[in-house]
Motif scaffolding. Structure first.
Motif, PDB file in Angstrom:
ATOM      1  N   LEU A  35      11.218  -3.723   8.307  1.00 57.52           N
ATOM      2  CA  LEU A  35      10.446  -3.794   7.066  1.00 57.52           C
ATOM      3  C   LEU A  35      10.662  -2.546   6.215  1.00 57.52           C
ATOM      4  O   LEU A  35      10.794  -2.629   4.988  1.00 57.52           O
ATOM      5  N   GLU A  36      10.705  -1.396   6.848  1.00 54.56           N
ATOM      6  CA  GLU A  36      10.952  -0.141   6.120  1.00 54.56           C
ATOM      7  C   GLU A  36      12.334  -0.162   5.469  1.00 54.56           C
ATOM      8  O   GLU A  36      12.495   0.263   4.323  1.00 54.56           O
ATOM      9  N   ARG A  37      13.332  -0.679   6.177  1.00 58.30           N
ATOM     10  CA  ARG A  37      14.681  -0.777   5.605  1.00 58.30           C
ATOM     11  C   ARG A  37      14.708  -1.735   4.415  1.00 58.30           C
ATOM     12  O   ARG A  37      15.405  -1.480   3.430  1.00 58.30           O
ATOM     13  N   ARG A  38      13.968  -2.840   4.504  1.00 57.53           N
ATOM     14  CA  ARG A  38      13.920  -3.784   3.381  1.00 57.53           C
ATOM     15  C   ARG A  38      13.283  -3.140   2.148  1.00 57.53           C
ATOM     16  O   ARG A  38      13.728  -3.368   1.024  1.00 57.53           O
ATOM     17  N   ILE A  39      12.245  -2.325   2.373  1.00 48.23           N
ATOM     18  CA  ILE A  39      11.618  -1.615   1.254  1.00 48.23           C
ATOM     19  C   ILE A  39      12.611  -0.616   0.656  1.00 48.23           C
ATOM     20  O   ILE A  39      12.769  -0.533  -0.569  1.00 48.23           O
ATOM     21  N   ASP A  40      13.299   0.134   1.506  1.00 47.08           N
ATOM     22  CA  ASP A  40      14.291   1.104   1.027  1.00 47.08           C
ATOM     23  C   ASP A  40      15.403   0.420   0.244  1.00 47.08           C
ATOM     24  O   ASP A  40      15.812   0.898  -0.820  1.00 47.08           O
ATOM     25  N   MET A  41      15.881  -0.703   0.760  1.00 51.79           N
ATOM     26  CA  MET A  41      16.953  -1.430   0.081  1.00 51.79           C
ATOM     27  C   MET A  41      16.475  -1.933  -1.279  1.00 51.79           C
ATOM     28  O   MET A  41      17.207  -1.835  -2.276  1.00 51.79           O
ATOM     29  N   GLY A  42      15.262  -2.443  -1.348  1.00 53.55           N
ATOM     30  CA  GLY A  42      14.726  -2.914  -2.615  1.00 53.55           C
ATOM     31  C   GLY A  42      14.571  -1.793  -3.622  1.00 53.55           C
ATOM     32  O   GLY A  42      14.816  -1.974  -4.816  1.00 53.55           O
ATOM     33  N   LEU A  43      14.199  -0.634  -3.150  1.00 52.78           N
ATOM     34  CA  LEU A  43      14.067   0.520  -4.037  1.00 52.78           C
ATOM     35  C   LEU A  43      15.438   0.982  -4.526  1.00 52.78           C
ATOM     36  O   LEU A  43      15.618   1.301  -5.704  1.00 52.78           O
ATOM     37  N   ARG A  44      16.425   0.985  -3.623  1.00 52.97           N
ATOM     38  CA  ARG A  44      17.770   1.425  -4.003  1.00 52.97           C
ATOM     39  C   ARG A  44      18.453   0.473  -4.969  1.00 52.97           C
ATOM     40  O   ARG A  44      19.130   0.911  -5.893  1.00 52.97           O
ATOM     41  N   ASN A  45      18.282  -0.843  -4.762  1.00 52.36           N
ATOM     42  CA  ASN A  45      18.991  -1.771  -5.642  1.00 52.36           C
ATOM     43  C   ASN A  45      18.166  -2.154  -6.868  1.00 52.36           C
ATOM     44  O   ASN A  45      18.611  -2.943  -7.690  1.00 52.36           O
ATOM     45  N   GLY A  46      16.973  -1.595  -6.998  1.00 51.75           N
ATOM     46  CA  GLY A  46      16.177  -1.799  -8.199  1.00 51.75           C
ATOM     47  C   GLY A  46      15.302  -3.028  -8.193  1.00 51.75           C
ATOM     48  O   GLY A  46      14.631  -3.309  -9.178  1.00 51.75           O
ATOM     49  N   SER A  47      15.282  -3.797  -7.099  1.00 52.20           N
ATOM     50  CA  SER A  47      14.441  -4.989  -7.080  1.00 52.20           C
ATOM     51  C   SER A  47      12.979  -4.643  -6.801  1.00 52.20           C
ATOM     52  O   SER A  47      12.115  -5.493  -6.961  1.00 52.20           O
ATOM     53  N   LEU A  48      12.715  -3.402  -6.384  1.00 53.27           N
ATOM     54  CA  LEU A  48      11.343  -2.908  -6.225  1.00 53.27           C
ATOM     55  C   LEU A  48      11.149  -1.692  -7.122  1.00 53.27           C
ATOM     56  O   LEU A  48      12.035  -0.842  -7.221  1.00 53.27           O
ATOM     57  N   THR A  49       9.996  -1.616  -7.751  1.00 56.99           N
ATOM     58  CA  THR A  49       9.663  -0.411  -8.506  1.00 56.99           C
ATOM     59  C   THR A  49       9.125   0.631  -7.532  1.00 56.99           C
ATOM     60  O   THR A  49       8.801   0.321  -6.383  1.00 56.99           O
ATOM     61  N   ARG A  50       9.015   1.856  -8.001  1.00 59.15           N
ATOM     62  CA  ARG A  50       8.478   2.910  -7.133  1.00 59.15           C
ATOM     63  C   ARG A  50       7.051   2.621  -6.715  1.00 59.15           C
ATOM     64  O   ARG A  50       6.670   2.848  -5.571  1.00 59.15           O
ATOM     65  N   SER A  51       6.247   2.113  -7.638  1.00 54.89           N
ATOM     66  CA  SER A  51       4.847   1.834  -7.299  1.00 54.89           C
ATOM     67  C   SER A  51       4.747   0.686  -6.297  1.00 54.89           C
ATOM     68  O   SER A  51       3.897   0.710  -5.401  1.00 54.89           O
ATOM     69  N   GLU A  52       5.595  -0.326  -6.421  1.00 54.31           N
ATOM     70  CA  GLU A  52       5.595  -1.421  -5.449  1.00 54.31           C
ATOM     71  C   GLU A  52       5.993  -0.905  -4.075  1.00 54.31           C
ATOM     72  O   GLU A  52       5.357  -1.242  -3.064  1.00 54.31           O
ATOM     73  N   ALA A  53       7.045  -0.081  -4.024  1.00 51.83           N
ATOM     74  CA  ALA A  53       7.499   0.473  -2.747  1.00 51.83           C
ATOM     75  C   ALA A  53       6.423   1.367  -2.131  1.00 51.83           C
ATOM     76  O   ALA A  53       6.193   1.323  -0.917  1.00 51.83           O
ATOM     77  N   TYR A  54       5.759   2.153  -2.962  1.00 50.66           N
ATOM     78  CA  TYR A  54       4.699   3.034  -2.464  1.00 50.66           C
ATOM     79  C   TYR A  54       3.566   2.213  -1.838  1.00 50.66           C
ATOM     80  O   TYR A  54       3.079   2.531  -0.757  1.00 50.66           O
ATOM     81  N   ARG A  55       3.158   1.156  -2.532  1.00 54.62           N
ATOM     82  CA  ARG A  55       2.073   0.313  -2.030  1.00 54.62           C
ATOM     83  C   ARG A  55       2.473  -0.400  -0.744  1.00 54.62           C
ATOM     84  O   ARG A  55       1.703  -0.461   0.214  1.00 54.62           O
ATOM     85  N   LEU A  56       3.706  -0.910  -0.679  1.00 52.41           N
ATOM     86  CA  LEU A  56       4.173  -1.590   0.524  1.00 52.41           C
ATOM     87  C   LEU A  56       4.278  -0.626   1.704  1.00 52.41           C
ATOM     88  O   LEU A  56       3.914  -0.973   2.837  1.00 52.41           O
ATOM     89  N   ARG A  57       4.751   0.594   1.432  1.00 54.11           N
ATOM     90  CA  ARG A  57       4.823   1.589   2.516  1.00 54.11           C
ATOM     91  C   ARG A  57       3.429   1.989   3.000  1.00 54.11           C
ATOM     92  O   ARG A  57       3.232   2.234   4.191  1.00 54.11           O
TER      93      ARG A  57
END
Length: 121
Positions: A35-57
């Motif tokens: 799950l952490e890798r999926r969040i990182d990948m989404g942040l790197r490829n732009g499909s997640l915003t920083r706030s979305e990644a922060y909330r998911l983490r």
């Protein structure tokens, strides 16, 4: 024949009962990492915003803290099921957030252009 079969069944049942405790710990840790890798990948490829990644983490960290509390007295079947439900929900949230077309910085129309590509004044 029956005398030999009964001890074999008893030993195999005992071995099966001890394996899930170690296997569940491994699979929980693997699932957290995945799950952490999926969040990182989404942040790197732009499909997640920083706030979305922060909330998911943050939700992932809260689930990890809950797992730590559950493991204090041993992980029961109910606690394992509860953790699985929480991981399933986080996984679904990651999937939703990565596909909601709410892109991170550098994607989409840009901050100074409208949907037609014209500059906004």
């Amino acid at each position: 024949m029956k005398k030999i079969l009964i001890p074999i069944v008893a030993v195999s049942a005992l071995a099966a009962a001890t394996v899930p405790a170690a296997a569940s710990a491994q699979s929980i840790n693997e699932r957290q990492d995945r799950l952490e890798r999926r969040i990182d990948m989404g942040l790197r490829n732009g499909s997640l915003t920083r706030s979305e990644a922060y909330r998911l983490r943050a939700e992932l960290r809260e689930t990890a803290r809950l797992e730590y509390r559950y493991r204090h007295n041993g992980l029961s079947r109910w606690e394992r099921a509860d953790l699985d439900r929480r991981f399933d929900r986080i996984s679904a949230q990651i999937r939703y957030e990565r596909h909601d077309r709410d892109y991170g910085y550098g994607y989409g129309y840009g901050y100074d252009r409208d949907y037609r590509g014209d500059r906004r004044w």
